[in-house]
Design a protein around this motif. Structure first.
Motif, PDB file in Angstrom:
ATOM      1  N   LEU A  17       0.838  -1.201   0.000  1.00 15.51           N
ATOM      2  CA  LEU A  17       0.000   0.000   0.000  1.00 15.51           C
ATOM      3  C   LEU A  17       0.874   1.252   0.000  1.00 15.51           C
ATOM      4  O   LEU A  17       0.611   2.199  -0.744  1.00 15.51           O
ATOM      5  N   VAL A  18       1.914   1.250   0.800  1.00 15.21           N
ATOM      6  CA  VAL A  18       2.803   2.410   0.869  1.00 15.21           C
ATOM      7  C   VAL A  18       3.459   2.657  -0.483  1.00 15.21           C
ATOM      8  O   VAL A  18       3.566   3.800  -0.925  1.00 15.21           O
ATOM      9  N   VAL A  87      -6.817   1.228  -5.766  1.00 11.67           N
ATOM     10  CA  VAL A  87      -6.468   0.447  -4.576  1.00 11.67           C
ATOM     11  C   VAL A  87      -5.842   1.366  -3.528  1.00 11.67           C
ATOM     12  O   VAL A  87      -6.181   1.292  -2.344  1.00 11.67           O
ATOM     13  N   ALA A  88      -4.947   2.258  -3.942  1.00 11.87           N
ATOM     14  CA  ALA A  88      -4.301   3.184  -3.011  1.00 11.87           C
ATOM     15  C   ALA A  88      -5.319   4.082  -2.320  1.00 11.87           C
ATOM     16  O   ALA A  88      -5.159   4.436  -1.155  1.00 11.87           O
ATOM     17  N   ASP A  89      -6.377   4.432  -3.031  1.00 14.80           N
ATOM     18  CA  ASP A  89      -7.420   5.300  -2.477  1.00 14.80           C
ATOM     19  C   ASP A  89      -8.505   4.536  -1.724  1.00 14.80           C
ATOM     20  O   ASP A  89      -9.418   5.147  -1.167  1.00 14.80           O
ATOM     21  N   GLY A  90      -8.449   3.210  -1.753  1.00 16.49           N
ATOM     22  CA  GLY A  90      -9.437   2.411  -1.044  1.00 16.49           C
ATOM     23  C   GLY A  90     -10.721   2.174  -1.809  1.00 16.49           C
ATOM     24  O   GLY A  90     -11.701   1.702  -1.250  1.00 16.49           O
ATOM     25  N   GLY A  96      -3.816  -9.047  -0.367  1.00 20.52           N
ATOM     26  CA  GLY A  96      -2.368  -8.905  -0.271  1.00 20.52           C
ATOM     27  C   GLY A  96      -1.916  -7.453  -0.197  1.00 20.52           C
ATOM     28  O   GLY A  96      -0.736  -7.181  -0.005  1.00 20.52           O
ATOM     29  N   VAL A  97      -2.870  -6.524  -0.347  1.00 27.33           N
ATOM     30  CA  VAL A  97      -2.581  -5.098  -0.197  1.00 27.33           C
ATOM     31  C   VAL A  97      -3.476  -4.574   0.921  1.00 27.33           C
ATOM     32  O   VAL A  97      -4.695  -4.787   0.894  1.00 27.33           O
ATOM     33  N   LYS A  98      -2.868  -3.900   1.871  1.00 29.02           N
ATOM     34  CA  LYS A  98      -3.632  -3.355   2.997  1.00 29.02           C
ATOM     35  C   LYS A  98      -4.680  -2.377   2.493  1.00 29.02           C
ATOM     36  O   LYS A  98      -4.429  -1.589   1.589  1.00 29.02           O
ATOM     37  N   VAL A  99      -5.840  -2.427   3.091  1.00 27.57           N
ATOM     38  CA  VAL A  99      -6.884  -1.453   2.781  1.00 27.57           C
ATOM     39  C   VAL A  99      -6.543  -0.189   3.568  1.00 27.57           C
ATOM     40  O   VAL A  99      -6.310  -0.239   4.770  1.00 27.57           O
ATOM     41  N   PRO A 100      -6.496   0.963   2.889  1.00 22.72           N
ATOM     42  CA  PRO A 100      -6.133   2.188   3.607  1.00 22.72           C
ATOM     43  C   PRO A 100      -7.191   2.566   4.634  1.00 22.72           C
ATOM     44  O   PRO A 100      -8.365   2.322   4.432  1.00 22.72           O
ATOM     45  N   SER A 101      -6.722   3.171   5.706  1.00 19.79           N
ATOM     46  CA  SER A 101      -7.654   3.632   6.734  1.00 19.79           C
ATOM     47  C   SER A 101      -8.266   4.949   6.272  1.00 19.79           C
ATOM     48  O   SER A 101      -7.749   5.621   5.386  1.00 19.79           O
ATOM     49  N   ILE A 102      -9.345   5.304   6.888  1.00 19.73           N
ATOM     50  CA  ILE A 102     -10.067   6.528   6.535  1.00 19.73           C
ATOM     51  C   ILE A 102      -9.257   7.754   6.931  1.00 19.73           C
ATOM     52  O   ILE A 102      -9.309   8.780   6.305  1.00 19.73           O
ATOM     53  N   PHE A 103      -8.482   7.635   7.984  1.00 15.59           N
ATOM     54  CA  PHE A 103      -7.773   8.781   8.541  1.00 15.59           C
ATOM     55  C   PHE A 103      -6.470   9.031   7.872  1.00 15.59           C
ATOM     56  O   PHE A 103      -5.701   8.323   7.513  1.00 15.59           O
TER      57      PHE A 103
END
Length: 103
Positions: A17-18, A87-90, A96-103
């Protein structure tokens, strides 16, 4: 799954994700050296090498999240795809890729 292997799996998901977020911030593309430095600055230091970065980029490429180009057989340049940006924006989930947090 042991606690250590669960942590390592989480680390990989977050690292992917990063990478996608770094590519977006860099205007859509960056080379493996820049991505390695960016990952280190954001706390991804455990076992991080240029080869690890390239392995993650290949993994992301297989899922059509980035495209890759090699220059002079020494520099790998990654470009984020529209799917990778989603994906980066959710807006889209990829196992296999972290879901980004809202914050």
């Amino acid at each position: 799954m042991t606690a250590d292997s669960a942590f390592l799996a989480h680390l990989k998901e977050d690292r992917r994700l990063v990478v996608l977020r770094l590519l977006k911030e860099a205007g859509g593309s960056a080379n493996d050296s820049i991505l390695e430095v960016g990952l280190q600055q954001l706390g991804h230091r455990r076992g991080l090498t240029r080869e690890v970065v390239r392995t993650e980029l290949e993994w992301l490429k297989e899922r059509r999240l980035v495209t890759l180009e090699m220059f002079k057989d020494t520099v790998m340049v990654a470009s984020i795809t529209a799917r990778g940006a989603n994906v980066a924006d959710g807006h889209e989930k990829v196992e296999g890729v972290k879901v980004p947090s809202i914050f």
